[in-house]
Design an enzyme around this catalytic site. Structure first.
Site, mmCIF file in Angstrom:
data_model
loop_
_atom_site.group_PDB
_atom_site.id
_atom_site.type_symbol
_atom_site.label_atom_id
_atom_site.label_comp_id
_atom_site.label_asym_id
_atom_site.label_seq_id
_atom_site.Cartn_x
_atom_site.Cartn_y
_atom_site.Cartn_z
ATOM 1 N N CYS A 46 -6.483 -5.217 -7.588
ATOM 2 C CA CYS A 46 -5.650 -5.079 -6.524
ATOM 3 C C CYS A 46 -5.071 -6.424 -6.472
ATOM 4 O O CYS A 46 -3.716 -6.216 -6.425
ATOM 5 C CB CYS A 46 -6.325 -4.417 -5.237
ATOM 6 S SG CYS A 46 -4.822 -4.426 -4.086
ATOM 7 N N ALA A 77 1.281 6.704 -8.801
ATOM 8 C CA ALA A 77 2.013 5.555 -7.898
ATOM 9 C C ALA A 77 2.302 4.407 -8.985
ATOM 10 O O ALA A 77 3.350 3.882 -8.904
ATOM 11 C CB ALA A 77 1.148 5.199 -7.080
ATOM 12 N N HIS A 109 15.892 1.810 19.626
ATOM 13 C CA HIS A 109 17.308 2.009 18.867
ATOM 14 C C HIS A 109 17.739 0.791 18.760
ATOM 15 O O HIS A 109 18.069 -0.259 19.626
ATOM 16 C CB HIS A 109 18.219 2.965 19.782
ATOM 17 C CG HIS A 109 19.474 3.279 19.003
ATOM 18 N ND1 HIS A 109 19.593 4.214 17.967
ATOM 19 C CD2 HIS A 109 20.644 3.038 19.360
ATOM 20 C CE1 HIS A 109 20.847 4.294 17.718
ATOM 21 N NE2 HIS A 109 21.510 3.162 18.688
#
Length: 465
Positions: A42, A182, A444
Site C-alpha cells: 500500500c 480499482a 452551503h
C-alpha cells in the site's frame, strides 16, 4: 537462542504494523517481521504512490482547461521522471515515519522472511542467518501480489504489473489495461491524462464489477468521452511482439477476435495471497478460495495463529487490514467492548477521474437480498459548489430499507467523493435512519450537500431537482 514475545506479526503493511503498534500499546511484548519494506504494498507500491502520480495527472488535466478560469499558459513542459521521483519520495517519507512509530512504541523490528515452523514458533531467514522467535500469538499479515492470467503474466517488460506502471521511464503512446477493478481504472485514468491512448478490457459485463451499475455506466461514459476505449465482456488471449509494437489478441463480447496494436500492456486482473512457503499447510491451516480462512476475530483454524488483511481475503483494502489488526489484537488481549468486523460497512474508493466511493449494498444486491428499498439520487450538475469548480459530472445515490429507514448502501461518483463517503459510514455505524439523516444541517455551498439531497430524494423530498 530463541527470542520470546507475546505477539509476533509477520508482515509490515498497513495491517501488520498497525497490529504491532496496538499490541505494544496494550503492554504486550511485540516483534514485527518484515522481508522488504515497512508499509507494505500500500505505502510503497499501491495506495500512496498512485495517489501522488494521480495528482500529477490531475494537474495535467487542469492545465488543459485553464481558459475556463481565465488563465493561459504556453510551452508547458512535463517530466515523467520528476513525477515518479515525487511519488517515490512520498513513499520513502512515510516509510521512515512508520519506522519511527514502531520504535516509539518499543516494537522489535526484525528484517527477514518469516515462516511459521511450529505452533507458536516463527523462523526468520535473513542474510546473516536464521533467527527463531517464540510467541503466544502469531499474526499473519503477509498481504498479496498481482495475479497472473493463464498465458499472461507480468514480465516487467512487455506486460507491466503496478510495480512497473509506477516507475515508467517514459509515457507509452498507447496502453492496454487488462482488468477494470480499482487498480485498472486508476491506471487507465492516470495514463490517459498523461497522454497515452488507453484501451481498457474487462471480462465482466460492466467495468468496476463490484460497483453499482449506475456508477459503472457513468464512469464508462466519461472514459469514452475522454478517448479511452472500453471493451467489456472481452478477454485478452495473448500478447506478442516487443515493447512499442505489441500485438494483443482480444476476444470481443460477440465472439469475434481482434488484434490490438499497442506500445505497452498493464495487467491489473486482481491479486493472490502471499501464503507460499510459510509452513501453513503443515500446521493444518484452512484455506478458502486460496486465502486463509478466519473467524470474525481473525483467528485461523490453528490456535494462537491469526490472519489479517489481504492474505485473509476480500475486500483487499488497506483500511480493512488496519481495522482487522486493531480488533484482532484487542480481542486476544482481552479488551472489553471489541466488535467483530462488519464487511458490509467497509468503504471502497477509486481515485480515477471521476472519483468513485461506495459503501454497503448496490441497488441490485439490495433487491436480490429481498429488501423493499427506497432509492434517492442527486446529480452534481445541480450542486453549486461542483459547478463553481467546473466539476458538475457525477451523482450521489442512497439506498434505504423502505420499512425501517436503514441505510443499506451509498454510492458516489464525482468530485472528491472519496473524502465524503465517511459521512455515510458514520451514519451506518450510529444506525442513523433516513429520518435522522434528513434532519442533518449541511453547510452551503459544499459538495456534501449532494449527500443530503440524495437522502431527501429517497423520501421524495429533494429540494433542488
Amino acid at each position: 537462542m530463541t527470542d520470546k514475545f507475546d505477539v509476533v506479526v509477520i508482515g509490515g503493511g498497513p495491517g501488520g504494523y498497525v497490529a504491532a503498534i496496538r499490541a505494544a500499546q496494550l503492554g504486550l511484548s511485540t516483534a514485527l517481521v518484515e522481508q522488504q519494506h515497512l508499509g507494505g504494498i500500500c505505502l510503497n507500491w499501491g495506495c500512496i504512490p498512485t495517489k501522488a502520480m494521480l495528482k500529477g495527472a490531475e494537474v495535467g488535466h487542469t492545465l488543459k482547461h485553464l481558459g475556463t478560469f481565465g488563465f493561459s499558459a504556453e510551452n508547458v513542459q512535463f517530466d515523467i521522471a520528476q513525477l515518479v521521483a515525487h511519488s517515490r519520495g512520498v513513499s520513502q517519507r512515510l516509510t521512515t515515519g512508520i519506522a519511527y512509530l514502531l520504535k516509539k512504541n518499543a516494537v522489535t523490528v526484525i528484517d527477514g522472511r518469516g515462516r511459521v515452523t511450529a505452533k507458536g514458533v516463527v523462523t526468520v531467514s535473513a542474510e546473516q542467518g536464521d533467527q527463531v522467535l517464540q510467541a503466544r500469538h502469531i499474526i499473519l499479515a503477509t498481504g498479496a501480489r498481482p495475479r497472473p492470467l493463464p498465458g499472461l503474466a507480468a514480465d516487467g517488460h512487455k506486460i507491466w504489473s503496478y510495480f512497473e506502471a509506477l516507475v515508467p521511464k517514459s509515457v507509452p503512446p498507447s496502453l492496454l489495461v487488462i482488468g477494470s477493478g480499482a487498480i485498472g481504472v486508476e491506471f487507465a485514468s492516470l495514463y490517459s491524462d498523461l497522454g497515452s491512448q488507453v484501451t481498457l478490457v474487462e471480462v465482466a459485463k460492466q467495468i468496476m464489477p463490484v460497483e453499482d451499475q449506475d456508477v459503472a455506466s457513468l464512469v464508462q461514459r466519461e472514459f469514452e468521452q475522454r478517448g479511452i476505449r472500453v471493451l467489456t465482456q472481452a478477454r485478452v488471449n495473448s500478447v506478442h511482439g516487443d515493447v512499442g509494437a505489441l500485438q494483443c489478441q482480444v476476444v470481443l463480447s460477440d465472439g469475434r477476435e481482434q488484434t490490438l496494436h499497442v506500445a505497452q500492456v498493464l495487467l491489473a486482473a486482481g491479486i493472490e495471497p502471499n501464503t507460499q512457503d510459510m509452513g501453513l499447510e503443515a500446521l493444518g491451516v484452512e484455506f478458502e478460495k486460496g486465502f486463509i480462512k478466519t473467524d470474525p476475530w481473525c483467528r485461523t483454524s490453528v490456535a494462537g495463529l491469526y490472519a489479517i488483511g489481504d492474505v485473509a481475503g476480500a475486500p483487499c483494502l488497506a483500511h480493512k487490514a488496519s481495522h482487522e489488526g486493531v480488533l484482532c489484537v484487542e480481542k486476544l488481549a482481552g479488551v472489553e467492548g471489541v466488535h467483530p468486523l462488519d464487511k458490509s460497512r467497509i468503504p471502497g474508493c477509486t481515485y480515477a477521474r471521476p472519483e468513485v466511493a461506495s459503501l454497503g449494498l448496490t441497488e441490485a444486491a439490495a433487491r436480490a437480498n429481498g429488501h423493499n428499498i427506497a432509492v434517492g439520487r442527486f446529480d452534481y450538475q445541480a450542486n453549486g459548489k461542483a459547478l463553481a469548480m467546473g466539476e458538475g459530472i457525477g451523482f450521489v445515490k442512497t439506498i434505504f430499507d423502505a420499512h425501517s429507514g436503514e441505510l443499506l448502501g451509498a454510492h458516489m461518483v464525482g468530485p472528491h467523493v472519496t473524502e465524503q463517503i465517511q459521512g455515510f459510514g458514520i451514519a451506518q455505524t450510529l444506525e442513523a435512519t433516513d429520518v435522522e439523516l434528513s434532519q442533518v444541517i449541511f453547510a452551503h455551498p459544499t459538495l456534501s450537500e449532494a449527500m443530503h439531497e440524495a437522502v431527501l430524494a429517497a423520501r421524495d423530498r429533494a429540494l433542488h431537482q
